[in-house]
Design an enzyme around this catalytic site. Structure first.
Site, mmCIF file in Angstrom:
data_model
loop_
_atom_site.group_PDB
_atom_site.id
_atom_site.type_symbol
_atom_site.label_atom_id
_atom_site.label_comp_id
_atom_site.label_asym_id
_atom_site.label_seq_id
_atom_site.Cartn_x
_atom_site.Cartn_y
_atom_site.Cartn_z
ATOM 1 N N GLU A 1 0.914 -1.146 0.132
ATOM 2 C CA GLU A 1 -0.079 -0.093 0.159
ATOM 3 C C GLU A 1 0.869 1.363 0.206
ATOM 4 O O GLU A 1 1.409 1.607 0.917
ATOM 5 C CB GLU A 1 -0.730 -0.095 1.393
ATOM 6 C CG GLU A 1 -1.745 -1.087 1.383
ATOM 7 C CD GLU A 1 -2.935 -0.945 0.477
ATOM 8 O OE1 GLU A 1 -3.006 -0.001 -0.429
ATOM 9 O OE2 GLU A 1 -3.754 -1.761 0.359
ATOM 10 N N CYS B 1 -2.806 9.019 2.594
ATOM 11 C CA CYS B 1 -2.347 8.397 1.021
ATOM 12 C C CYS B 1 -3.226 8.570 -0.082
ATOM 13 O O CYS B 1 -2.925 8.676 -1.087
ATOM 14 C CB CYS B 1 -2.035 6.914 1.147
ATOM 15 S SG CYS B 1 -3.643 6.160 2.151
#
Ligand code: NAI
Ligand code: MG
Length: 536
Positions: free
Chosen positions: A253, A287
């Site tokens: 990720e 993110c």
């Protein structure tokens, strides 16, 4: 880790041989104490203890696993103020973000797992294809020890949301939190441990190892069974390389540079607030921050005016309590230096500043205000590099096709948004954006829907965290082929008989030819050969 001690007073004199992390409140500069760094030997022992604990945990009932998760959630809901204070002290963020950006998604994920995990993890009967005398089943077997190597932007959420899915699937978990939030990580471990203790589960089932990059590297070297890495693309590459040593599977990720397309027909106020939220929540240390806002030329002027008016009026100060400020400080002194450098480079190359643009040294060491830049050109690093800070870049698009091209002009592909009044247009654009998720008429909310998988494309990584796929990712789908009938037919393949080949060839036609005529022809052939074989 048992041997990780924390001093909550000012840093102590430590022995020269013991490495420590100095923990600091990034908003006030106050010391939070020190945390001892775990050595490679400590990490190795942690993995061994986790492996032993997992053997017991893997046999636990779903009822017990759900009870552990439920104790974690209840603790967070019963001690919300205390947890928020710990998050705020370590990360510099606001109480509101600690509540809605950390406790809420963590409880949401736990609630989803309690409700859905058993049905996704229980053995699944499947077909047996051409093996009609057999039956197939998939057992979702826990992997063993899962390592979660995680960043600092959501100190509570990164820890608990990372560990609950592998834990629910029957694994033990070792977390390696970011050195930037070592203080609060140590506090949150207590929350997890009280939940395990209540159910009589070994505390070795969930452990934390503290340290910098080398501690994470030691964890990979110690041979775990899966790695969840949440962090930068640069370190993601290092981890993929290191994982090759033991062929360890990884979920990556990584970063994002998420686009938000504002269509010609978008409702202005909705678009403006989506962009403000998408970009400035948690000061962009997200993110899935909407870093690139791509606005249709007919909306561009109005959008820039409205969005900068809000950004310029946002309050920023030390988050001393709930309700006092819109945004706090950045968490990592390293990250604020990157943000500053990217903004300065863009300004030097001609970017126009509509809001912010300069570090707020009047507030403390780590304050960067909500910043908006326009007139961006490709020679500016900020156009392609993830900022991971409070900077909105606004681009003007001539058409829908132009906007989609700009959105896809990135090495990263985590999440994206499209704001439009026309649902069909939203769907059409969503299909053309290269990213792991598209939010129509909202920012970054795909993560909140736990039924959806969460993960990126391109350099944003691979593998997913949420949903059924994210849960089963912490299991081996073990294939079981068993007898369908209590009839034991030994599979006699040898010695090969003269007509075997012809019979098999006809059987192949019978099984796989598409037309009924061909199948009947093949069946007659099989019968003929079988009769012939009897009389040979
Ligand atoms: P980072 O890559 O510097 O560190 C992440 C973790 O990896 C830390 O615990 C660090 O100590 C550890 N680490 C560093 N070098 C290592 C090595 N060689 N071996 C093993 N472990 C190592 O990332 P940072 O600065 O903590 O977080 C910011 C980054 O994380 C941004 O790029 C951001 O986009 C990304 N991120 C991605 C998310 C996602 O879900 N896709 C969510 C949050 C952040
Ligand atoms: Mg800190």
């Amino acid at each position: 880790m048992e041997n990780t001690v924390i001093s909550e007073a000012a840093p102590q004199n430590t022995q020269a041989s013991v490495e420590v992390i100095e923990c600091t409140n990034p908003a006030t500069g106050d010391s939070l104490g020190t945390v001892v760094v775990d050595t490679s030997a400590d990490v190795q022992q942690a993995v061994e203890r986790a492996r032993a604990a997992q053997k017991v945990w893997a046999k636990s009932s779903f009822k017990k696993r759900k009870a552990v998760l439920s104790h974690i959630s209840e603790y967070l809901l019963d001690h919300t103020d205390e947890i928020c204070s710990q998050i705020v002290a370590d990360a510099g963020k606001t109480f509101e973000n600690a509540l809605l950006g950390e406790i809420m998604p963590t409880c949401n994920k736990i609630a989803w797992l309690i409700k859905h995990s058993e049905k996704h993890l229980k053995p699944e009967n499947v077909g047996s294809g051409i093996l009609m005398h057999k039956k197939g089943r998939i057992d979702y077997v826990p992997l063993g020890v899962v390592a979660c190597i995680i960043p600092w932007n959501y100190p509570l959420q990164n820890i608990i949301s990372s560990l609950v899915a592998p834990l629910m699937a029957g694994n033990s978990v070792i977390l390696k939190p970011s050195e930037q939030v070592a203080f609060s990580s140590q506090q949150f471990l207590k929350v997890i441990h009280q939940a395990l203790a209540k159910e009589g589960i070994s505390l070795d089932t969930v452990q934390i190892v503290q340290g910098f990059g080398p501690t994470g590297a030691a964890l990979i070297d110690a041979r775990v069974d899966k790695i969840l890495f949440i962090g930068s693309v640069e370190n993601g590459r290092r981890i993929i390389e290191a994982s090759a040593k033991h062929i360890t599977p990884v979920v990556m990720e990584l970063g994002g540079k998420d686009p938000m397309i504002v269509c010609e027909d978008a409702h202005l106020e909705k678009a403006v607030h989506s962009a403000i939220g998408g970009c400035f929540i948690n000061l962009g240390q997200n993110c899935v921050a909407s870093e690139r806002i791509i606005v249709h030329k007919n909306q561009y002027e109005d959008f820039c005016r409205e969005v900068s008016s809000i950004a310029n009026s946002m309050r920023q100060q030390v988050p001393s309590g709930p309700g006092v400020t819109d945004v706090g400080s950045l968490t990592s002194p390293h990250q604020i230096a990157i943000v500053e450098q990217l903004v300065n480079d863009a300004i030097a190359k001609g970017a126009n500043v509509l809001a912010g643009g300069k570090r707020r040294t009047d507030l403390g060491q780590n304050f960067f205000p909500p910043t908006i830049l326009t007139d961006l050109t490709d020679d500016m690093d900020i156009v392609s590099t993830e900022v991971f800070g409070p900077v909105m870049l606004i681009f003007k698009a001539d058409s829908e096709a132009d906007a989609i091209r700009m959105a896809n002009d990135s090495n990263l592909g985590l999440q994206s948004s499209v704001i439009t009044h026309d649902r069909q247009r939203g769907e059409t654009i969503a299909k053309q954006i290269e990213s792991g998720a598209v939010c129509i008429n909202d920012f970054g909310l795909c993560y909140v829907n736990q039924d959806l998988p969460f993960g990126g494309t391109k350099y944003s990584g691979y593998g997913v965290m949420n949903g059924r796929e994210g849960l089963r990712a912490y299991t081996t789908p073990k294939a079981i082929l068993a007898d369908r009938f209590p009839l034991e037919i030994p599979p006699k393949l040898f010695p090969v008989k003269p007509l075997d080949y012809e019979k098999s060839k006809a059987s192949l036609q019978l099984l796989f030819k598409r037309s009924m005529k061909d199948k009947i022809k093949a069946l007659l052939k099989v019968i003929g050969i079988s009769i012939k074989a009897i009389f040979k």
